[in-house]
Design a protein around this motif. Structure first.
Motif, PDB file in Angstrom:
ATOM      1  N   SER A  36       1.201  -0.475  -0.319  1.00 57.75           N
ATOM      2  CA  SER A  36       0.232  -1.567  -0.242  1.00 57.75           C
ATOM      3  C   SER A  36      -1.058  -1.058  -0.870  1.00 57.75           C
ATOM      4  CB  SER A  36      -0.030  -1.968   1.212  1.00 57.75           C
ATOM      5  OG  SER A  36       0.995  -2.761   1.729  1.00 57.75           O
ATOM      6  N   ASP A  85       4.773  -0.385  -7.464  1.00 58.10           N
ATOM      7  CA  ASP A  85       6.227  -0.309  -7.630  1.00 58.10           C
ATOM      8  C   ASP A  85       6.857   0.796  -6.785  1.00 58.10           C
ATOM      9  OD1 ASP A  85       6.081  -2.397  -9.401  1.00 58.10           O
ATOM     10  OD2 ASP A  85       6.156  -1.137 -11.210  1.00 58.10           O
ATOM     11  N   GLN A  86       6.039   1.740  -6.328  1.00 54.59           N
ATOM     12  CA  GLN A  86       6.537   2.809  -5.460  1.00 54.59           C
ATOM     13  C   GLN A  86       6.550   2.397  -3.990  1.00 54.59           C
ATOM     14  OE1 GLN A  86       7.738   5.967  -6.507  1.00 54.59           O
ATOM     15  NE2 GLN A  86       7.711   4.812  -8.428  1.00 54.59           N
ATOM     16  N   GLY A  87       6.271   1.120  -3.720  1.00 54.86           N
ATOM     17  CA  GLY A  87       6.332   0.636  -2.349  1.00 54.86           C
ATOM     18  C   GLY A  87       5.088   0.901  -1.543  1.00 54.86           C
ATOM     19  N   PRO A 133       2.481  -6.961  -3.713  1.00 50.53           N
ATOM     20  CA  PRO A 133       3.615  -6.029  -3.631  1.00 50.53           C
ATOM     21  C   PRO A 133       4.735  -6.450  -4.585  1.00 50.53           C
ATOM     22  CG  PRO A 133       2.882  -6.708  -1.441  1.00 50.53           C
ATOM     23  CD  PRO A 133       2.199  -7.595  -2.427  1.00 50.53           C
ATOM     24  N   SER A 134       5.480  -5.470  -5.068  1.00 50.62           N
ATOM     25  CA  SER A 134       6.640  -5.745  -5.929  1.00 50.62           C
ATOM     26  C   SER A 134       7.934  -5.287  -5.274  1.00 50.62           C
ATOM     27  CB  SER A 134       6.461  -5.046  -7.281  1.00 50.62           C
ATOM     28  OG  SER A 134       6.391  -3.637  -7.119  1.00 50.62           O
ATOM     29  N   THR A 135       7.835  -4.867  -4.003  1.00 49.43           N
ATOM     30  CA  THR A 135       9.009  -4.429  -3.246  1.00 49.43           C
ATOM     31  C   THR A 135       9.086  -5.229  -1.953  1.00 49.43           C
ATOM     32  OG1 THR A 135       7.675  -2.664  -2.244  1.00 49.43           O
ATOM     33  CG2 THR A 135       8.989  -2.084  -4.182  1.00 49.43           C
ATOM     34  N   ASP A 136      10.276  -5.271  -1.343  1.00 59.60           N
ATOM     35  CA  ASP A 136      10.472  -6.046  -0.114  1.00 59.60           C
ATOM     36  C   ASP A 136       9.812  -5.390   1.090  1.00 59.60           C
ATOM     37  OD1 ASP A 136      11.945  -7.941  -1.499  1.00 59.60           O
ATOM     38  OD2 ASP A 136      13.853  -6.915  -1.144  1.00 59.60           O
ATOM     39  N   THR A 137       9.722  -4.079   1.058  1.00 61.82           N
ATOM     40  CA  THR A 137       9.032  -3.345   2.112  1.00 61.82           C
ATOM     41  C   THR A 137       7.976  -2.444   1.483  1.00 61.82           C
ATOM     42  OG1 THR A 137      10.629  -1.519   2.084  1.00 61.82           O
ATOM     43  CG2 THR A 137      11.076  -3.362   3.605  1.00 61.82           C
ATOM     44  N   VAL A 138       6.981  -2.108   2.279  1.00 62.77           N
ATOM     45  CA  VAL A 138       5.907  -1.234   1.801  1.00 62.77           C
ATOM     46  C   VAL A 138       5.600  -0.193   2.857  1.00 62.77           C
ATOM     47  CG1 VAL A 138       4.834  -2.911   0.243  1.00 62.77           C
ATOM     48  CG2 VAL A 138       4.179  -2.841   2.665  1.00 62.77           C
ATOM     49  N   SER A 175       7.847   2.301   7.024  1.00 63.32           N
ATOM     50  CA  SER A 175       7.667   1.121   6.182  1.00 63.32           C
ATOM     51  C   SER A 175       7.676  -0.150   7.035  1.00 63.32           C
ATOM     52  CB  SER A 175       8.774   1.034   5.129  1.00 63.32           C
ATOM     53  OG  SER A 175       8.702   2.135   4.236  1.00 63.32           O
TER      54      SER A 175
END
Length: 579
Positions: free
Chosen positions: A265, A261-263, A224-229, A551
Motif C-alpha cells: 500500500s 506491484d510488489q503488494g 493497488p494492483s494486487t488482491d492483497t497488500v 497481508s
C-alpha cells in the motif's frame, strides 16, 4: 573523420607559443597567491614537490613537441601517440572523436591541454598547511576552470564543430544561438526536449488519488494492483528540492509502480514548491506539519499502528530527525521501518556541496531569496556545477556549438523541473547541518522545543548509498550507521545519486554490495561485501517482508478515496505542476 573536410589550422608561431607560456605562468602565479591568501603568509608549498611537478611538466612538454616535430608536424600522415603513463595519453571521452588523435593539429591541442590539466591539478594538490576546506575549494575551482578551458568547448579548436560548420554552412551555429538565447531567457540550461513529457500521461502516471492536502504538501495514495497488500503501508518522502516523480518516471523506471506491484500500500508526499507564503517555514514545519502529519494521516486512515517509511536525500535527513523526535516523545512505534536513499545526517564528509556554505555563499543565498523563497534554478545550477563536465559543458558543445536537437529523456526532464525552496529553512539547513554539523550533536537541535538525539533511534533502518554519488558521498552516507542504535542494513548501489536509486530490476543494470555481518567502518564493509548484479530493489523488498509479511485484502480504505479520506483529485495532483 575525413581530414580533407577539416579546416586546416596552422602551426603556432613563436609569438603565440610565448603567449601560452605567459598564460601558464600567470595561472601558476594566481594559484600561488590564492594559496598564500589562505594562510596570510608565504605560499604553503613544499619546494621539492613543486620543483618535481614543474620539472615533470617541462619534460612532458618538451617530449610532446619533440614527438610532434619528429613525426613531421602538421604534415605528418600518422599520429605519434604519447607513451603509456603520460598525462597526454589519458583517455577522455571529450576527445573521443577520431580527429582528436588522427589530425596532427588537434592531437597537439588535445595532448597539450591534458598536460596542462595534469600540471595545474598537481599544483592545487601540492598546497599544504592550509585548512582542508580551503584546499578543497582550490581543488574544486581548479577543476572547474580546467573543464571550462577544454578545447572541446570552443568552435575553432573542436574538430567536430569545425566540420559541422563547414558541412551545414554555419547553420549549426545559428541553431545553437537560438538554443542559447532561449536558455538565457528562462535562466536555465536545457538538457532535454520537455515537450515530449506530460505529467500524468507518460511520467508521474502511476494511478492514484490525492487524499489529503495542506499548505505544505499533498498526500497521494496509489491504487493497488494486487488482491492483497502488506498490512503495514509504505509512506515515501521525496526531497523537496526536486519534484517527487524521480520515483515515478516512465512506467518501466517507476519505483512507485514497482512497489505497488510488489503488494505494498503505497503513499507518497508531493511537496509544494515554495512561494512568498512559505517564507517563515522552518525545519519544524517539514517534520511536524510534513512527515509526522503524513504518518498520522496514513495510520488513521488505515487503522494501523505503524508505517514503513522512505526518505530520499534531504527528506531522509529530515526523516532521521523525525525518528529522533518520535523517540524523544515515546512514539517511536509509529514507524515500523525507515529506509534512507542516499541520505546524510553527519556532514563531516559531505563532499563538494559543503564548499557552498561559506559566508559569501550565504550572502548570495540571502540576495537571491528577497521574496522569501529561493528560486529552484539556483539549486539546479549548483548541482550542475558539481558535474560541470557532464551537465554543463557537454550540453554547451552539443546544443550551442553543434546545434543538435534536444533528445527526449525523462530523467533529464525531471532534473530541469526545478522547485523553489523556503528561504529561511534553506539557509538554516545549509548552516546548521552542512556547515555546523549540529544534527549529530545530541541536544544541539530542538524540534518544537524538544531536543533530539539520533542515538536514541532504534527503528530498523535500511541505508542505501551510491558508489559514485557526488551529492551524498558514500563515506558520508555510511556515517548514518554510526549514530542510530537500532538494527541497520547498509547497501551500496552501483552508480550515483539518481541512477543508483532509480535502477529497476527489468533494466538489468549496475550492481550492489551487501555484507550480512556488521562492519565497523566503510573500508571494512568494502573489504567484506558481496557483489550482486542488477537492481537492489528486490533486496529491499525482502528486507521489508522480513519485518512483517502480514497481508490484508484490498477493500475499503485500501482503495484510494474509499475510506474516510475522500479523493481530492487524481494523481499526480496540482502541487507537482505548480511553478
Amino acid at each position: 573523420m575525413d581530414q580533407s573536410n577539416v579546416m586546416e589550422p596552422h602551426l603556432p608561431t613563436l609569438e603565440q607559443m610565448q603567449q601560452w607560456t605567459q598564460v601558464i605562468g600567470r595561472a601558476q602565479q594566481l594559484m600561488l597567491e590564492q594559496a598564500a591568501g589562505m594562510t596570510g603568509q608565504a605560499p604553503p608549498f613544499d619546494p621539492e614537490i613543486v620543483a618535481r611537478i614543474q620539472t615533470g611538466f617541462a619534460d612532458e612538454g618538451l617530449a610532446l613537441w619533440q614527438r610532434f616535430l619528429d613525426s613531421g608536424g602538421l604534415l605528418r600522415d600518422t599520429p605519434e601517440p604519447a607513451p603509456p603513463g603520460s598525462p597526454a595519453a589519458r583517455k577522455d571521452r571529450r576527445f573521443s572523436d577520431p580527429a582528436w588523435t588522427e589530425h596532427p593539429f588537434y592531437d597537439l591541442v588535445r595532448q597539450s591541454y591534458l598536460l596542462l590539466s595534469d600540471y595545474l591539478t598537481k599544483m592545487a594538490d601540492a598546497v599544504d598547511g592550509v585548512d582542508p576546506k580551503e584546499k578543497a575549494r582550490l581543488r574544486f575551482a581548479t577543476a572547474g576552470l580546467l573543464d571550462a578551458l577544454s578545447p572541446s568547448n570552443f568552435p575553432l579548436t573542436n574538430p567536430q564543430v569545425v566540420q559541422k560548420t563547414i558541412e551545414s554552412g554555419g547553420e549549426n551555429l545559428v541553431r545553437g544561438l537560438k538554443h542559447m538565447l532561449a536558455d538565457m531567457e528562462k535562466g536555465q540550461l536545457t538538457h532535454t526536449d520537455g515537450t515530449a513529457f506530460e505529467l500524468g500521461r507518460n511520467i508521474a502516471a502511476t494511478p492514484g488519488k490525492v487524499i489529503h492536502e495542506t499548505p505544505l504538501y499533498q498526500l497521494i495514495h496509489y491504487a493497488p494492483s494486487t488482491d492483497t497488500v502488506l498490512e503495514t503501508p509504505l509512506l515515501i518522502f521525496p526531497p523537496w528540492i526536486n519534484r517527487f516523480y524521480i520515483l515515478d518516471l516512465s512506467p518501466e523506471k517507476s519505483f512507485v509502480k514497482w512497489a505497488v506491484d510488489q503488494g505494498l500500500s503505497v503513499f507518497l508526499v508531493s511537496w509544494k514548491s515554495a512561494d512568498a507564503s512559505m517564507k517563515d517555514m522552518v525545519w519544524d514545519d517539514y517534520i511536524l506539519g510534513g512527515q509526522i502529519d503524513a504518518i498520522d494521516t496514513v495510520r488513521d486512515l488505515l487503522g494501523v499502528e505503524s508505517v514503513h517509511t522512505i526518505g530520499y536525500c534531504v527528506a531522509g535527513t529530515t526523516l532521521a530527525a523525525t525518528l529522533a523526535l518520535l523517540a524523544a516523545r515515546g512514539e517511536a512505534d509509529k514507524v515500523a521501518s525507515a529506509t534512507f536513499f542516499t541520505a546524510q545526517v553527519d556532514f563531516s564528509k559531505a563532499g563538494d556541496l559543503a564548499l557552498f556554505v561559506d559566508d559569501e555563499q550565504m550572502k548570495l543565498v540571502d540576495q537571491l531569496s528577497a521574496g522569501g523563497f529561493l528560486d529552484g534554478r539556483y539549486m539546479a545550477a549548483t548541482f550542475n556545477l558539481l558535474r560541470g563536465r557532464d551537465l554543463i559543458w557537454n550540453y554547451v558543445v552539443n546544443n550551442y556549438l553543434l546545434g543538435q536537437d534536444y533528445p527526449p529523456f525523462d530523467l533529464l526532464h525531471w532534473n530541469g523541473d526545478t522547485t523553489n525552496l523556503p528561504a529561511r529553512w534553506h539557509r538554516d539547513y545549509l548552516t546548521q547541518l552542512y556547515r555546523d554539523n549540529l544534527l549529530v550533536v545530541p541536544g544541539a537541535i530542538s524540534v518544537a522545543g524538544t531536543p533530539i538525539d539520533l542515538t536514541r533511534v532504534t527503528t530498523p533502518a535500511y541505508v542505501q548509498a551510491g558508489r559514485e554519488d557526488h551529492i551524498a558521498p558514500l563515506e558520508s552516507v555510511w556515517k548514518l550507521t554510526e549514530h542510530f542504535a537500532g538494527p541497520i542494513r547498509f547497501l551500496l548501489a552501483g552508480s550515483g545519486h539518481i541512477a543508483g536509486v532509480v535502477n529497476p530490476p527489468s533494466a538489468m543494470k549496475y550492481q550492489y554490495w551487501t555484507c550480512d555481518a556488521k562492519q565497523a567502518t566503510i573500508d571494512d564493509f568494502l573489504a567484506h561485501a558481496t557483489e550482486t548484479k542488477g537492481s537492489w530493489w528486490p533486496d529491499w523488498r525482502a528486507w521489508i517482508g522480513g519485518i512483517d509479511e502480514k497481508s490484508v485484502a484490498v477493500t475499503g480504505a485500501r482503495i484510494p478515496g474509499g475510506g474516510k479520506r475522500k479523493a481530492i483529485e487524481d494523481a499526480p495532483g496540482r502541487y507537482v505542476k505548480q511553478r
